[in-house]
Design a protein around this motif. Structure first.
Motif, mmCIF file in Angstrom:
data_model
loop_
_atom_site.group_PDB
_atom_site.id
_atom_site.type_symbol
_atom_site.label_atom_id
_atom_site.label_comp_id
_atom_site.label_asym_id
_atom_site.label_seq_id
_atom_site.Cartn_x
_atom_site.Cartn_y
_atom_site.Cartn_z
ATOM 1 N N ASP A 109 34.604 64.427 57.011
ATOM 2 C CA ASP A 109 34.543 63.843 58.354
ATOM 3 C C ASP A 109 34.577 64.895 59.451
ATOM 4 O O ASP A 109 34.059 64.688 60.546
ATOM 5 C CB ASP A 109 35.745 62.915 58.571
ATOM 6 N N MET A 110 35.210 66.013 59.186
ATOM 7 C CA MET A 110 35.583 66.925 60.267
ATOM 8 C C MET A 110 34.557 68.011 60.557
ATOM 9 O O MET A 110 34.789 68.869 61.408
ATOM 10 C CB MET A 110 36.939 67.561 59.956
ATOM 11 N N TYR A 111 33.414 67.979 59.843
ATOM 12 C CA TYR A 111 32.432 69.058 59.994
ATOM 13 C C TYR A 111 31.018 68.495 60.058
ATOM 14 O O TYR A 111 30.712 67.457 59.481
ATOM 15 C CB TYR A 111 32.549 70.053 58.824
ATOM 16 N N GLY A 119 33.612 73.288 55.047
ATOM 17 C CA GLY A 119 34.699 72.491 55.623
ATOM 18 C C GLY A 119 35.495 71.772 54.548
ATOM 19 O O GLY A 119 36.737 71.748 54.576
ATOM 20 N N ILE A 120 34.808 71.186 53.586
ATOM 21 C CA ILE A 120 35.487 70.548 52.452
ATOM 22 C C ILE A 120 36.303 71.587 51.690
ATOM 23 O O ILE A 120 37.431 71.327 51.255
ATOM 24 C CB ILE A 120 34.453 69.869 51.537
ATOM 25 N N SER A 121 35.733 72.789 51.557
ATOM 26 C CA SER A 121 36.446 73.841 50.823
ATOM 27 C C SER A 121 37.729 74.256 51.535
ATOM 28 O O SER A 121 38.720 74.597 50.890
ATOM 29 C CB SER A 121 35.528 75.052 50.627
ATOM 30 N N TYR A 122 37.742 74.236 52.874
ATOM 31 C CA TYR A 122 38.949 74.597 53.611
ATOM 32 C C TYR A 122 40.112 73.661 53.235
ATOM 33 O O TYR A 122 41.249 74.101 53.050
ATOM 34 C CB TYR A 122 38.716 74.519 55.122
ATOM 35 N N VAL A 251 44.087 74.908 37.472
ATOM 36 C CA VAL A 251 44.098 74.468 38.874
ATOM 37 C C VAL A 251 43.716 75.626 39.794
ATOM 38 O O VAL A 251 43.002 75.439 40.787
ATOM 39 C CB VAL A 251 45.484 73.903 39.250
ATOM 40 N N PHE A 252 44.158 76.829 39.452
ATOM 41 C CA PHE A 252 43.774 78.009 40.242
ATOM 42 C C PHE A 252 42.257 78.183 40.208
ATOM 43 O O PHE A 252 41.623 78.457 41.236
ATOM 44 C CB PHE A 252 44.466 79.249 39.673
ATOM 45 N N GLY A 253 41.658 78.017 39.022
ATOM 46 C CA GLY A 253 40.201 78.098 38.912
ATOM 47 C C GLY A 253 39.502 77.009 39.693
ATOM 48 O O GLY A 253 38.423 77.220 40.253
ATOM 49 N N MET A 254 40.112 75.841 39.747
ATOM 50 C CA MET A 254 39.528 74.720 40.479
ATOM 51 C C MET A 254 39.414 75.006 41.971
ATOM 52 O O MET A 254 38.490 74.517 42.630
ATOM 53 C CB MET A 254 40.371 73.453 40.258
ATOM 54 N N TYR A 255 40.344 75.789 42.504
ATOM 55 C CA TYR A 255 40.412 75.894 43.957
ATOM 56 C C TYR A 255 40.478 77.308 44.526
ATOM 57 O O TYR A 255 40.298 77.495 45.734
ATOM 58 C CB TYR A 255 41.633 75.108 44.469
ATOM 59 N N ALA A 256 40.752 78.336 43.703
ATOM 60 C CA ALA A 256 41.015 79.668 44.254
ATOM 61 C C ALA A 256 39.832 80.239 45.030
ATOM 62 O O ALA A 256 40.007 80.876 46.068
ATOM 63 C CB ALA A 256 41.413 80.625 43.132
ATOM 64 N N LEU A 257 38.618 80.033 44.516
ATOM 65 C CA LEU A 257 37.431 80.602 45.163
ATOM 66 C C LEU A 257 36.700 79.584 46.033
ATOM 67 O O LEU A 257 35.549 79.797 46.413
ATOM 68 C CB LEU A 257 36.474 81.151 44.096
ATOM 69 N N VAL A 258 37.372 78.500 46.350
ATOM 70 C CA VAL A 258 36.688 77.399 47.025
ATOM 71 C C VAL A 258 36.155 77.812 48.398
ATOM 72 O O VAL A 258 35.105 77.333 48.839
ATOM 73 C CB VAL A 258 37.624 76.175 47.125
ATOM 74 N N LEU A 259 36.834 78.721 49.090
ATOM 75 C CA LEU A 259 36.355 79.143 50.409
ATOM 76 C C LEU A 259 35.032 79.886 50.302
ATOM 77 O O LEU A 259 34.120 79.694 51.111
ATOM 78 C CB LEU A 259 37.402 80.019 51.099
ATOM 79 N N VAL A 260 34.913 80.727 49.282
ATOM 80 C CA VAL A 260 33.659 81.449 49.056
ATOM 81 C C VAL A 260 32.587 80.485 48.573
ATOM 82 O O VAL A 260 31.426 80.532 49.016
ATOM 83 C CB VAL A 260 33.869 82.574 48.025
ATOM 84 N N ILE A 261 32.963 79.607 47.652
ATOM 85 C CA ILE A 261 31.999 78.670 47.063
ATOM 86 C C ILE A 261 31.419 77.744 48.125
ATOM 87 O O ILE A 261 30.217 77.458 48.138
ATOM 88 C CB ILE A 261 32.672 77.875 45.936
ATOM 89 N N GLY A 262 32.253 77.268 49.041
ATOM 90 C CA GLY A 262 31.757 76.382 50.089
ATOM 91 C C GLY A 262 30.669 77.038 50.925
ATOM 92 O O GLY A 262 29.638 76.428 51.223
ATOM 93 N N ARG A 263 30.887 78.296 51.298
ATOM 94 C CA ARG A 263 29.883 79.007 52.098
ATOM 95 C C ARG A 263 28.592 79.206 51.308
ATOM 96 O O ARG A 263 27.488 79.051 51.842
ATOM 97 C CB ARG A 263 30.437 80.369 52.529
ATOM 98 N N LEU A 264 28.717 79.543 50.018
ATOM 99 C CA LEU A 264 27.525 79.754 49.190
ATOM 100 C C LEU A 264 26.722 78.471 49.019
ATOM 101 O O LEU A 264 25.488 78.496 49.037
ATOM 102 C CB LEU A 264 27.938 80.308 47.820
ATOM 103 N N ILE A 265 27.417 77.366 48.854
ATOM 104 C CA ILE A 265 26.717 76.083 48.685
ATOM 105 C C ILE A 265 25.946 75.735 49.953
ATOM 106 O O ILE A 265 24.809 75.243 49.897
ATOM 107 C CB ILE A 265 27.709 74.982 48.306
ATOM 108 N N ASP A 266 26.547 75.969 51.113
ATOM 109 C CA ASP A 266 25.832 75.728 52.367
ATOM 110 C C ASP A 266 24.607 76.631 52.480
ATOM 111 O O ASP A 266 23.610 76.264 53.107
ATOM 112 C CB ASP A 266 26.763 75.975 53.561
ATOM 113 N N ARG A 267 24.663 77.804 51.866
ATOM 114 C CA ARG A 267 23.570 78.765 51.980
ATOM 115 C C ARG A 267 22.456 78.500 50.960
ATOM 116 O O ARG A 267 21.279 78.513 51.308
ATOM 117 C CB ARG A 267 24.115 80.183 51.804
ATOM 118 N N VAL A 268 22.815 78.285 49.681
ATOM 119 C CA VAL A 268 21.791 78.185 48.628
ATOM 120 C C VAL A 268 21.322 76.759 48.387
ATOM 121 O O VAL A 268 20.277 76.543 47.769
ATOM 122 C CB VAL A 268 22.289 78.787 47.305
ATOM 123 N N GLY A 269 22.104 75.759 48.819
ATOM 124 C CA GLY A 269 21.689 74.384 48.613
ATOM 125 C C GLY A 269 22.548 73.680 47.589
ATOM 126 O O GLY A 269 23.231 74.297 46.764
#
Length: 391
Positions: A109-111, A119-122, A251-269
Motif C-alpha cells: 500500500d505504501m509505495y 517497499g515490500i522488502s523494507y 528465517v535469516f535466508g528468507m529475509y536477510a537479503l530482502v533489501l537487495v532483492i527488492g531493488r533487483l526485482i524492481d530492476r530486472v522484472g
C-alpha cells in the motif's frame, strides 16, 4: 514482522513433535503442520476482504490476539495430553499466521509500482531480527531437556507472550497503510474505480504466473520447514535444541537479503525473479538427499529461505501491481488460501512419506514440485508483464 517470525520458528521447529507427543500417533506427524497451514489458508480470504473494507491494522491486531490464545491452548495440551486442545491451538495459531502474512498487503500500500518490490522488502526486513530472536528465546528453553510433551509447555507460553507484545506494537502503525494507498491513488487525479470481482482479478495479465510460482514456493517452503525439525531429531539423531539454529538460518535466508532483492526485482522484472527463486529452492531441497549435519542442513535451509524470498517478493509485487487498494487484500488472501492448502497437503503427505520411506521421499518430492512451475512461467512475457509495469 520480527516478533511474528520468532513465533513461526517455534511452530516450524516443534509443531510435528508437539502433535506426535500429545496424540501418540507417529504416522500422522504431518497432521500438526497441516492443521496450522489449513487454518492459515482458510483465514486468509475473509481476512483479506475485511482488510479491504475496514483497513489493515484492525484485522492484524485481531490476528495476534488469536495467535496468543492459540499458543496458550497448545501449552495446555502439552501439559494435559488433550488432542482437542492441541488441534484447537494449532488452528488458532494458523489463523493468526494467515492474517499476519497479509502484512505485505500493507507494505504494498505504501509505495508506487516503480518502488513496490523494494517497499515490500523494507517491511519484510523486520523478520531478520526474528531470526535472532527465535533461537535466543527458545534454544535455552530446550537445552539439556529430554524431548517430552511437558518440556514444550514453557516454550509455547513464551510464544504466546511474544504474540501479545506484537499486538501492542501494531497499535503504533499510523496512519493505516490502506489510507496511504488511497492518498497515493488520489494524487493521480483519477476517479475511484469500483473493486473488481475475484474472477476478473485472476484473469489480469501476469496474475496466474505469479500465483503459480507463489503457491509452489510457499507450499514447498512451509512443508519442508515444518518437517525439518522431525528429520533433524528423529532421522539424524541430533539434539532438539539444535533445530532452532537451523530454523533461524532458514528465517535469516528468507529475509536477510530482502533489501537487495527488492531493488533487483524492481530492476530486472517480476518474471525473471520468479524463475531464479524457484531454481534456488530446487537446489536446496535436493541437497537434503545427502546432507545430515546440523551445519549442512542449516545451509540448505538458508538457501531454501533465500529462494523463497526472491519468488515471494516478486509474486507479491506482481499481484500488488495488478490491483487497487480496495482489491489487494482480496487477491493476496485468495493466493494465500491456495498456497496454504497446498502446503498443508504437502506437509501431510510429506509427513507420511517421511515416516514410511525416509528423507529421500521428502527431498525428491519437494524438488519436483518447486521446479515444475518453471515450465509454465518460463515463456516470453507479454508486454504488460515486463518489470511489473505496463510497457
Amino acid at each position: 514482522m520480527a516478533a511474528n517470525s520468532a513465533v513461526l520458528q517455534l511452530v516450524a521447529a516443534v509443531s510435528s513433535l508437539t502433535f506426535v507427543l500429545v496424540t501418540g500417533v507417529r504416522g500422522l506427524l504431518g497432521l500438526g503442520p497441516a492443521i496450522f497451514l489449513t487454518a492459515s489458508g482458510l483465514t486468509a480470504v475473509p481476512a483479506g476482504r475485511l482488510m479491504d473494507r475496514v483497513g489493515r491494522m484492525p484485522v492484524i491486531t485481531a490476528g495476534f490476539a488469536v495467535g496468543a490464545l492459540g499458543c496458550v491452548l497448545t501449552a495446555l495440551a502439552t501439559r494435559t495430553g488433550s488432542t482437542l486442545a492441541v488441534i484447537a491451538g494449532f488452528g488458532l495459531i494458523g489463523a493468526s499466521s494467515g492474517i499476519s502474512l497479509l502484512i505485505r498487503a500493507a507494505a504494498g500500500d505504501m509505495y508506487t509500482p516503480a518502488r513496490r518490490a523494494r517497499g515490500i522488502s523494507y517491511v519484510l526486513f523486520g523478520s531478520v531480527f526474528g531470526a535472532i530472536l527465535g533461537p535466543t528465546v527458545f534454544s535455552p528453553l530446550f537445552a539439556g531437556k529430554d524431548v517430552q510433551a511437558d518440556s514444550l509447555t514453557v516454550p509455547w507460553l513464551a510464544a504466546g507472550g511474544i504474540a501479545l507484545v506484537t499486538l501492542v506494537l501494531v497499535q503504533f502503525v499510523r496512519p493505516d497503510p490502506k489510507r496511504i494507498a488511497e492518498l497515493l491513488g488520489a494524487s493521480d487525479d483519477a476517479p475511484p474505480v469500483a473493486a473488481a470481482p475475484l474472477a476478473e482479478l485472476v484473469r489480469r495479465p501476469g496474475v496466474i504466473p505469479a500465483m503459480v510460482a507463489a503457491i509452489a514456493s510457499m507450499g514447498v517452503m512451509v512443508s519442508v520447514m515444518n518437517l525439518t525439525g522431525f528429520v533433524v531429531v528423529e532421522h539424524h539423531h541430533h539434539a532438539q535444541h539444535s533445530v532452532f539454529p537451523i530454523v533461524g538460518a532458514h528465517v535469516f535466508g528468507m529475509y536477510a537479503l530482502v533489501l537487495v532483492i527488492g531493488r533487483l526485482i524492481d530492476r530486472v522484472g517480476r518474471t525473471p525473479a520468479l524463475e531464479v527463486g524457484l531454481v534456488v529452492m530446487a537446489l536446496s531441497t535436493i541437497g537434503l538427499l545427502w546432507v545430515e549435519s546440523v551445519i549442512g542442513t542449516a545451509v540448505l535451509l538458508l538457501g531454501l529461505g533465500l529462494g523463497w524470498n526472491i519468488s515471494f517478493v516478486a509474486a507479491t509485487a506482481q499481484l500488488a501491481d495488478r490491483t487497487s487498494p480496495s482489491e489487494r487484500g482480496k487477491l493476496l488472501g485468495f493466493n494465500d488460501l491456495l498456497a496454504a492448502l497446498f502446503g498443508a497437503s504437502l506437509a501431510l503427505l510429506g509427513g507420511y512419506a517421511l515416516d514410511a520411506i525416509g528423507v529421500a521421499a521428502l527431498a525428491v518430492g519437494a524438488t519436483t514440485i518447486v521446479a515444475a512451475p518453471l515450465v509454465f512461467i518460463a515463456r516470453p512475457a507479454r508486454p504488460a508483464e515486463i518489470g511489473g509495469e505496463t510497457v
